[in-house]
Write an enzyme that holds these catalytic residues in place. Structure first.
Site, PDB file in Angstrom:
ATOM      1  N   SER A   1       0.854  -1.197   0.000  1.00  0.00           N
ATOM      2  CA  SER A   1       0.000   0.000   0.000  1.00  0.00           C
ATOM      3  C   SER A   1       0.886   1.242   0.000  1.00  0.00           C
ATOM      4  CB  SER A   1      -0.867   0.029   1.258  1.00  0.00           C
ATOM      5  OG  SER A   1      -0.083   0.427   2.371  1.00  0.00           O
ATOM      6  N   ASP A   2       0.385   2.339  -0.576  1.00  0.00           N
ATOM      7  CA  ASP A   2       1.074   3.601  -0.349  1.00  0.00           C
ATOM      8  C   ASP A   2       0.951   3.891   1.150  1.00  0.00           C
ATOM      9  OD1 ASP A   2       2.436   5.956  -0.497  1.00  0.00           O
ATOM     10  OD2 ASP A   2       1.285   6.787  -2.158  1.00  0.00           O
ATOM     11  N   TRP A   3       1.849   4.731   1.637  1.00  0.00           N
ATOM     12  CA  TRP A   3       1.941   4.954   3.082  1.00  0.00           C
ATOM     13  C   TRP A   3       0.670   5.620   3.618  1.00  0.00           C
ATOM     14  CZ3 TRP A   3       5.384   2.245   1.189  1.00  0.00           C
ATOM     15  CH2 TRP A   3       6.529   1.826   1.860  1.00  0.00           C
ATOM     16  N   GLY A   4      -0.130   4.844   4.311  1.00  0.00           N
ATOM     17  CA  GLY A   4      -1.364   5.391   4.870  1.00  0.00           C
ATOM     18  C   GLY A   4      -2.560   5.231   3.943  1.00  0.00           C
TER      19      GLY A   4
END
Ligand code: BGC
Length: 759
Positions: free
Chosen positions: A234-237
């Site tokens: 996942s992208d961060w967050g």
């Protein structure tokens, strides 16, 4: 419950508990995955144009705020892509891989290959192009380079993340054809050509569904259709709901440290809300990547900083685009007197702000490099303006004009400062700062021999500069060796061969997404459809300031003897290129394809291949450009698949999308798959069918072609055209000449299926 950790890690295969498997689906901390049992931890770091390896003690973040270890800052994608050189991009990837090995990094978070849909997107500096083919080819080269060093990559941001505004909520609302042909196509190409170890899903939603919860995107398309074998990160967050993310196809949620989330994943399996197979898939994919990285880790590896800096300089030199060079102002004489003007000459702007921000090992200062390259020259300097607005603007301008007037040539450095564009927000305009334009005007008033050097991450409106300055070098962002590379091109040590990877429009209001950017209420309608970048300006026959693919040289080239050959692999275009000037130079030969008379909406021309050649003065060579058959395909929504239309394709080769030098036509066979005809197919569609086209005319009372005549007299109307859009099934109901049985037989014949048995 057990899990066999993939063949790659068969020597570490082991039984893990459900809790351990769930634990593997979340990272350990900001920059690493968990070590679980004998599955090792892997360190990941940004990317893409250099390493941003942070020290946990000094603080971690995803915005480029905290300190990171020194690393070579290569040209960011906006510069790198202007090389149009996959071999050089691969060399950069190779060097980045070596730096990762030296720093113990197992996965580098790049490349960013999102399409530059609108020049205002704050992160365009990190992306390759407005064109999917160029993004796919250069993205693949980058991945192959890094992974060749035994280090993984993360292809990002998957998908349709084309703006920073509201990026964590916004839905990119896109029709199937542009989604497939423009926005997903480069990802498909990189996945299928280079198999990145990981793909990073984006923050945004696609047609209403978050990328991180999008089963269609992450599982059906990425894995089942394209054959992706790695892990989805996942992208961060980007993950709101750990369970939904694992179910949809996210293997690793980052950043890590979410122990409650890990426990929730395990609990969801226990109570039947999440399939165990989904957790096992995710755990296996993460373990595979970690084990692969560990197996390829070269402990004690190091790299030569100077060598990488020199590579960064070579790449930066090849990234510079010579936009304009009236009266051969460039290259400069090494013994002349030169006025260097502008803050960027002493404080270069060479990379963008945000998660990709690199702590460069060294920074070449343009003014110093100009002096070093021309020790005989009389080089003067005036700052001319400040990016933070400090100082007396008028006094700075006047001082610069005095210096410019006293020199033989002025070199004025203009562009955007780090506060004017960045990850995290979009620009509201594409203007060069007004004080800089006033400075240029003041310099040009006293010094007609003025060269402008541009530094910027996003496209600028260049009309005021192009109208007045005789020479312009577009440096975009060039990395830490920008200063040396600019000096190399100014003095002709390097003959510029960079090409624009993005159109420079006449004005912002002309751009394709002008009315649909950045959207409202967390929705962005991609209303321009397929017509992104040059596809838009060409279709609408609009003037542009500088076209996609443009870039001049200090020499000149001619094109002759085009030959085109089509077979099942696609089209091979060959052309003779001759260097007609007095310097050695590199020409990027671009192939644009169109299909006149296509049955579907198409761009006027599309880049389908390119190739480069280096030629000595007077030398000629045959250059071949391969156009892959799969790149000729369009997305046929009715089939939910790709289709190559048959017909005479027009292939134009040239030096830019608007400087086409030789054109020819070649016949390409249609794909064997056909769109099935139904009672809802129109008469026009049925008539175009090679099996039953003739028949339909005959069935309908002696042939449609004769229907516009009464008693042999021409009525002066085009009845065939008038009837073309009538669904064939209606002909049975309208008391026409076609019976239900005849229609069924006709459709069966067209579709190659057995006709229904007579009642
Ligand atoms: C960016 C990613 C980056 C990640 C980690 C995110 O904000 O969108 O590109 O890799 O942070 O820094």
């Amino acid at each position: 419950m057990s899990i066999d950790i993939s063949p790659e890690t068969s020597n570490t295969a082991e039984k893990l508990t459900l809790e351990e498997k769930a634990a593997l689906t979340g990272g350990a901390d900001f920059w690493s995955t968990k070590a679980v049992g004998s599955v090792p931890s892997v360190a990941v770091t940004d990317g893409p144009h250099g390493l941003r390896k942070q020290d946990a003690a000094a603080g971690t973040d995803h915005l480029g705020i905290g300190a990171s270890v020194p690393a070579t800052c290569f040209p960011p994608a906006v510069g790198l892509s202007q090389t149009w050189d996959p071999d050089l991009v691969r060399e950069v990837g190779d060097a980045l891989g070596k730096e990762c090995q030296a720093e113990g990094v197992g996965v580098l978070l790049g490349p960013g290959i999102n399409i530059k849909r609108d020049p205002r997107c704050g992160r365009n500096f990190e992306y390759i192009s407005e064109d999917p083919l160029l993004a796919g080819i250069l993205g693949s080269a980058w991945v192959n380079g890094v992974q060749g060093q035994g280090v993984g990559t993360s292809l990002k941001h998957f998908a349709a993340n084309n703006a920073e505004h509201d990026r964590m909520r916004s839905s990119s609302d896109i029709d199937p054809r542009p989604l497939r042909e423009i926005y997903l196509r480069p990802f498909q190409q990189v996945v299928q050509k280079a198999q990145p170890w990981t793909v990073m899903c984006s923050y945004n939603r696609i047609n209403g569904v978050y990328a991180a919860e999008n089963t269609w995107l992450l599982t059906d398309v990425l894995r089942s259709e394209w054959g992706f074998e790695g892990a989805v990160v996942s992208d961060w967050g980007a993950v709101r709901d750990r369970i939904a993310a694992v179910a949809a196809g996210v293997d690793l949620t980052m950043p890590g440290g979410d122990h409650a989330g890990d426990a929730a994943v395990a609990a969801a399996v226990e109570d039947g809300r999440l399939a165990l197979s989904a957790v096992e898939r995710a755990a296996t994919n993460v373990a595979d990547v970690a084990s692969k990285a560990a197996a390829r880790r070269r402990a004690g590896a190091s790299y030569e900083r100077h060598q990488h800096h020199m590579l960064a300089r070579k790449v930066a030199g090849n990234s510079i685009v010579l936009l304009k060079n009236d009266d051969a102002v460039l290259p400069l004489q090494a013994d002349s007197s030169i006025a260097v003007i502008g803050e960027f000459a002493v404080t270069p702007r060479f990379q963008g702000a945000g998660s990709s921000y690199v702590n460069a090992t060294r920074i070449d200062i343009p003014l110093d490099e100009i002096r070093a390259s021309a020790p005989e020259a009389n080089v003067m300097f005036a700052v001319g303006f400040t990016t933070d607005g400090s100082g007396d603007a008028q006094a700075l301008r006047e001082e610069a004009a005095v210096v410019a007037a006293s020199a033989g040539t002025a070199v004025v450095f203009l562009g955007l400062g780090p506060r004017q564009e960045s990850e995290g927000f979009d620009r509201e305009h594409i203007e060069v700062p007004a004080d800089q334009l006033e400075l240029l005007e003041a310099v040009l008033a006293v010094q007609p021999r003025t060269v402008v050097v541009l530094s910027h991450g996003g496209v600028l409106r260049l009309a005021p500069i192009a109208a007045s300055a005789p020479a312009i070098l577009d440096g975009a962002l060039l990395g830490q060796a920008a200063g040396g590379a600019i000096a190399d091109v100014l003095f002709g040590t390097v003959n510029p061969s960079g090409r624009l990877a993005e159109t420079v429009p006449v004005r912002l209001e002309d751009t394709p997404a002008y009315l649909n950017f950045p959207g409202e209420n967390s929705h962005v309608r991609y209303g321009e459809g397929l017509f992104v970048g040059y596809r838009w300006y060409d279709a609408r026959k609009m003037d542009v300031e500088y076209p996609f693919g443009h870039g001049l040289s200090y020499t000149t080239f001619t094109y002759s003897d085009l030959s085109l050959l089509a077979d099942n692999g696609g089209i091979t275009a060959s052309v003779t290129i001759t260097n007609t000037g007095e310097r050695s130079g590199r020409e990027v030969v671009q192939a644009y394809v169109s299909l006149p008379g296509s049955a579907v909406v198409r761009a006027r021309r599309e880049l389908k291949g390119f190739s480069a050649v280096v030629l000595e003065p007077g030398e000629s060579r045959t250059v071949s450009v391969d156009i892959r058959r799969e790149d000729l395909a369009y997305w046929e929504s009715r089939l939910d698949g790709w289709l190559v239309e048959g017909g005479d394709y027009e292939v134009a080769l040239g030096a830019s999308s608007r400087d086409l030098r030789v054109t020819g036509s070649v016949t390409v066979d249609v794909d064997a798959i056909r769109i099935p005809l139904t009672a809802e197919s129109t008469i026009g569609e049925v008539m175009a069918n090679p099996v039953v086209g003739q028949l339909i005319g005959n069935l309908m009372g002696g042939g449609l072609a004769e229907a516009d005549k009464v008693a042999g007299q021409d009525l002066g109307i085009d009845i065939v055209r008038m009837m073309a859009s009538v669904p064939i099934g209606r002909m049975t109901a309208m008391g026409g000449e076609v019976s239900v049985e005849q229609l069924e037989q006709l459709l069966a014949a067209a579709n190659g299926t057995p006709a229904p048995a007579a009642q």
